[in-house]
Enzyme design. Structure first.
Site, PDB file in Angstrom:
ATOM      1  N   CYS A 135     -79.985 -35.362 -53.577  1.00 34.14           N
ATOM      2  CA  CYS A 135     -81.420 -35.381 -53.274  1.00 34.14           C
ATOM      3  C   CYS A 135     -82.247 -34.688 -54.356  1.00 34.14           C
ATOM      4  O   CYS A 135     -83.215 -35.256 -54.871  1.00 34.14           O
ATOM      5  CB  CYS A 135     -81.672 -34.787 -51.899  1.00 34.14           C
ATOM      6  SG  CYS A 135     -80.950 -33.150 -51.638  1.00 34.14           S
ATOM      7  N   PHE A 136     -81.895 -33.446 -54.712  1.00 35.25           N
ATOM      8  CA  PHE A 136     -82.589 -32.783 -55.815  1.00 35.25           C
ATOM      9  C   PHE A 136     -82.476 -33.623 -57.085  1.00 35.25           C
ATOM     10  O   PHE A 136     -83.440 -33.769 -57.843  1.00 35.25           O
ATOM     11  CB  PHE A 136     -81.983 -31.403 -56.079  1.00 35.25           C
ATOM     12  CG  PHE A 136     -82.565 -30.279 -55.277  1.00 35.25           C
ATOM     13  CD1 PHE A 136     -83.936 -30.108 -55.157  1.00 35.25           C
ATOM     14  CD2 PHE A 136     -81.735 -29.367 -54.651  1.00 35.25           C
ATOM     15  CE1 PHE A 136     -84.478 -29.062 -54.435  1.00 35.25           C
ATOM     16  CE2 PHE A 136     -82.264 -28.312 -53.921  1.00 35.25           C
ATOM     17  CZ  PHE A 136     -83.629 -28.156 -53.804  1.00 35.25           C
TER      18      PHE A 136
END
Length: 325
Positions: A135-136
């Site tokens: 996600c990051f």
């Protein structure tokens, strides 16, 4: 219809997959695998599904589905695939980090393609096995790739990104309790977050000579969903030229929007969108990138990859609207 199976069905990413896929016009959910909830209705773990889908968790795997989504904890996909064999035609999309790096991409003769559509779309369309990005990593890469494509990364990049509590997974931990998280903020894994490996790998795919440092500080926010990432570095380019380069890079990407306006996280939560804002002050460019960590950062992107693998329009089933209030 594409018959799908979901492994690790009790977690947040699995719940998000079910929420989206049960309305996907080309999909049939064949099974949702969970050893801890086998025999129980899906809404026992995913309360938002009550009244929408009549289906129970199972501890039996159908090895003949068309595609299986692995929603297991990081490092657990390999052991699951060693113990459970699927048919030769079954495509695999892993939402964990087991196969994201090039050195880990081949497993038992299966070659996993890194599944960032805005970078590897042509390879994803031909792939049978996908390593879904972190996600990051998704938010940060989408902010950096237009610069790398134009060989404009010439200095260190300072990155500060805050994620919601769902980014930590469904299992309880000291830092996920409401009394600790609410009205609170902290950083963790500063300068050494595991997503740095895949981010550097993608940057070097487009700008092989980039050798400066990505200085990343991840933060825990007191909200449930979303990632708000800010990145800054030096650049000789004007704001107008940077906007043109970013817009050109994403001109055929339906989920990425480039703007110079101030943006906020509510614009993307519960959608597969990424919005990127550009600001220039003197010789320094500020890039803000926002996504939903569970959708574009995980399950929505996995469905986007599935659509590409099966020759569907990549937006199919992903026309999701945020709630601005």
């Amino acid at each position: 219809m594409i018959n799908i199976g979901i492994i690790g069905g009790s977690g947040y990413t699995a719940g998000e997959l079910i929420r989206i896929l049960m309305y996907h016009p080309n999909v049939n959910i064949d099974f949702v695998y969970s050893t801890t909830n086998a025999g129980k209705p899906l809404h026992v773990a995913h309360h938002d599904l009550m009244g929408d889908i009549e289906m129970n968790f199972t501890d039996v795997v159908n090895p003949n589905v068309n595609v299986v989504f692995l929603c297991l904890g990081h490092g657990k996909s390999i052991s699951f695939l060693e113990e459970n064999k699927f048919a030769s035609h079954t495509k695999i999309i892993d939402l964990g980090n087991d196969f994201r790096l090039t050195k880990d991409a081949v497993f038992e003769g299966k070659e996993f393609v890194y599944g960032l559509p805005e970078l590897n779309k042509s390879d994803i369309k031909k792939a049978n096995f996908i390593a879904n990005p972190g996600c990051f990593a998704t938010a940060i890469q989408l902010a950096l790739l237009p610069l790398a494509k134009n060989n404009l990364l010439k200095n260190d990049v300072h990155i500060n990104a805050t994620t919601g509590s769902t980014g930590a997974g469904v299992s309880l931990a000291e830092t996920s309790h409401f009394s600790w998280r609410n009205n609170n903020m902290s950083h963790y894994k500063a300068f050494e977050h595991q997503h740095l490996g895949e981010i550097n790998q993608s940057v070097n795919q487009l700008q092989a000579d980039y050798s400066d440092e990505l200085i990343f500080v991840p933060n825990r926010g007191d909200f449930t969903r979303g990632i708000f990432a800010t990145l800054y570095t030096d650049s000789d380019e004007s704001l107008e030229d940077l906007v043109v380069k970013f817009q050109d890079f994403y001109k055929n990407e339906p989920f990425v929007t480039v703007t110079t306006t101030n943006i906020n996280m509510k614009q993307v939560v519960q959608t597969n969108k990424c919005i990127i804002s550009l600001l220039k002050k003197g010789n320094r460019v500020l890039i803000t990138s926002i996504i939903d960590n569970l959708t574009k950062g995980a399950s929505g992107q996995a469905i986007q990859n599935m659509n590409l693998m099966f020759g569907l329009e990549e937006t199919t089933g992903l026309h999701l609207k945020p709630s601005g209030f």
